[in-house]
Design a protein around this motif. Structure first.
Motif, mmCIF file in Angstrom:
data_model
loop_
_atom_site.group_PDB
_atom_site.id
_atom_site.type_symbol
_atom_site.label_atom_id
_atom_site.label_comp_id
_atom_site.label_asym_id
_atom_site.label_seq_id
_atom_site.Cartn_x
_atom_site.Cartn_y
_atom_site.Cartn_z
ATOM 1 N N MET A 121 0.830 -1.203 0.000
ATOM 2 C CA MET A 121 0.000 0.000 0.000
ATOM 3 C C MET A 121 0.865 1.254 0.000
ATOM 4 N N ILE A 122 0.360 2.301 -0.632
ATOM 5 C CA ILE A 122 1.017 3.601 -0.594
ATOM 6 C C ILE A 122 0.507 4.341 0.629
ATOM 7 N N VAL A 123 1.426 4.801 1.469
ATOM 8 C CA VAL A 123 1.061 5.601 2.634
ATOM 9 C C VAL A 123 1.679 6.986 2.469
ATOM 10 N N THR A 124 1.063 7.980 3.091
ATOM 11 C CA THR A 124 1.500 9.355 2.858
ATOM 12 C C THR A 124 1.651 10.100 4.182
ATOM 13 N N ASN A 125 2.635 10.972 4.218
ATOM 14 C CA ASN A 125 2.879 11.850 5.362
ATOM 15 C C ASN A 125 2.940 13.273 4.827
ATOM 16 N N PRO A 126 1.788 13.949 4.717
ATOM 17 C CA PRO A 126 1.742 15.276 4.087
ATOM 18 C C PRO A 126 2.737 16.243 4.707
ATOM 19 N N GLY A 127 3.431 16.974 3.829
ATOM 20 C CA GLY A 127 4.407 17.959 4.291
ATOM 21 C C GLY A 127 5.834 17.465 4.251
ATOM 22 N N THR A 128 6.036 16.140 4.136
ATOM 23 C CA THR A 128 7.391 15.603 4.040
ATOM 24 C C THR A 128 7.790 15.466 2.570
ATOM 25 N N LYS A 129 9.083 15.280 2.329
ATOM 26 C CA LYS A 129 9.594 15.118 0.964
ATOM 27 C C LYS A 129 10.461 13.873 0.896
ATOM 28 N N PRO A 130 10.107 12.865 0.108
ATOM 29 C CA PRO A 130 8.826 12.750 -0.590
ATOM 30 C C PRO A 130 7.697 12.484 0.399
ATOM 31 N N SER A 131 6.483 12.780 -0.031
ATOM 32 C CA SER A 131 5.356 12.675 0.890
ATOM 33 C C SER A 131 4.860 11.242 1.048
ATOM 34 N N SER A 132 5.115 10.402 0.050
ATOM 35 C CA SER A 132 4.478 9.077 0.033
ATOM 36 C C SER A 132 5.503 7.986 -0.255
ATOM 37 N N VAL A 133 5.194 6.788 0.241
ATOM 38 C CA VAL A 133 6.111 5.661 0.070
ATOM 39 C C VAL A 133 5.294 4.378 0.063
#
Length: 296
Positions: free
Chosen positions: A177-189
């Motif tokens: 699954m793709i998970v995201t942490n808004p505001g980080t770079k990159p935001s998703s992994v």
């Protein structure tokens, strides 16, 4: 808030060959006691696409061709829904900031309207050989339902006490699954592993997201000038020895030394193509999207 069915032209996007695009973990949406499996994207244009040359892409040393197949237009969507999904996937998750589709490419395209609209296709096959495409409404509701903290802070202590079987079941559900942490770079992994091992018994830490990636060739040993120079000399010497009627022992030693030097460069952490990334799961949110959607 309509689908502009009388003004748009519909094309189904396919990729051939399907190698590396088929997965045993596709994104699936359950609705009305049926499973709808992701199969790619539909594209809507403001004018018919004519004389479009074949689009070829090389990925993993495989030559892929992208086809645009004109089909009857699905009607269970509105343009606003397409734009909300595009902003979420292409901007927030994939961070394709340079992909600007705004502007009047065609004469009848509104100046503020994207040149193309994209719709994810979640389908189920019907007994008569046809297929049903899930509505954008249900897709957006699915994304809203899935938008939950990967490891809620208030639940972390409880999750760490789960039985091994229960934890493995949860980790398996999250795998791919793709998970995201808004505001980080990159935001998703992409999650390839979820590890809850605690190294300090006195401090509770969030589980670790493990991601296995491949560094671009230009940033690995394949793009290193020293490696390229050594590789050329190694190949040249190997060719000479292969065609020489009598090979000296010193020449064999030279070849072995160059081969060993190449191996050392490949094994450097800064040069390896295979990369393992470990991140704290704190702040990450589930998206419900798996890697097959991002690959397409």
């Amino acid at each position: 808030m309509t689908n502009n069915a009388g003004r748009l032209f519909h094309y189904r996007i396919t990729v051939s060959p399907p190698t590396n695009f088929l997965t045993d973990r596709p994104t699936v949406i359950e609705y009305d006691d049926h499973e709808y499996i992701f199969e790619g994207f539909s594209m809507f244009a403001h004018a018919p696409l004519t004389n479009i040359p074949l689009c070829k892409v090389i990925r993993f040393n495989i030559d892929y061709t992208i086809h645009f197949i004109e089909e009857m237009m699905p009607e269970n969507f509105c343009v606003k829904g397409l734009e909300l999904f595009s902003l979420f996937l292409f901007r927030d998750i994939l961070e394709l900031y340079d992909w600007n589709l705004k502007g009047p490419l065609f004469e009848d395209s509104p100046p503020c309207c994207p040149r193309f609209h994209f719709m994810p296709r979640f389908v189920r096959f019907l007994p008569d050989g046809g297929k049903e495409v899930l509505s954008m409404h249900q897709i957006l509701l699915y994304l809203l339902r899935c938008s939950k903290a990967l490891v809620p802070e208030e639940e972390i202590a409880n999750m760490l006490q789960w039985e091994e079987l229960e934890w493995q079941k949860y980790a398996e559900e999250c795998k791919g699954m793709i998970v995201t942490n808004p505001g980080t770079k990159p935001s998703s992994v992409r999650i390839d592993q979820l590890d809850r091992e605690q190294f300090n018994p006195d401090v509770i830490t969030f589980p670790i997201i493990v991601h296995f990636g491949i560094r671009p060739a230009q940033l690995s040993y394949a793009g290193d000038p020293q490696y390229q120079k050594l590789w050329k000399s190694y190949v040249k010497l190997r060719h000479l020895l292969a065609n020489s009627p009598k090979v000296k022992q010193t020449d064999k030693q030279k070849l072995a030394q160059r081969e060993e030097a190449l191996q050392k460069i490949r094994q450097k952490n800064t040069m390896r193509r295979e990369v393992t990334v470990e991140l704290s799961s704190q702040g990450f949110w589930k998206t419900g999207i798996r890697s097959d959607v991002c690959q397409r």
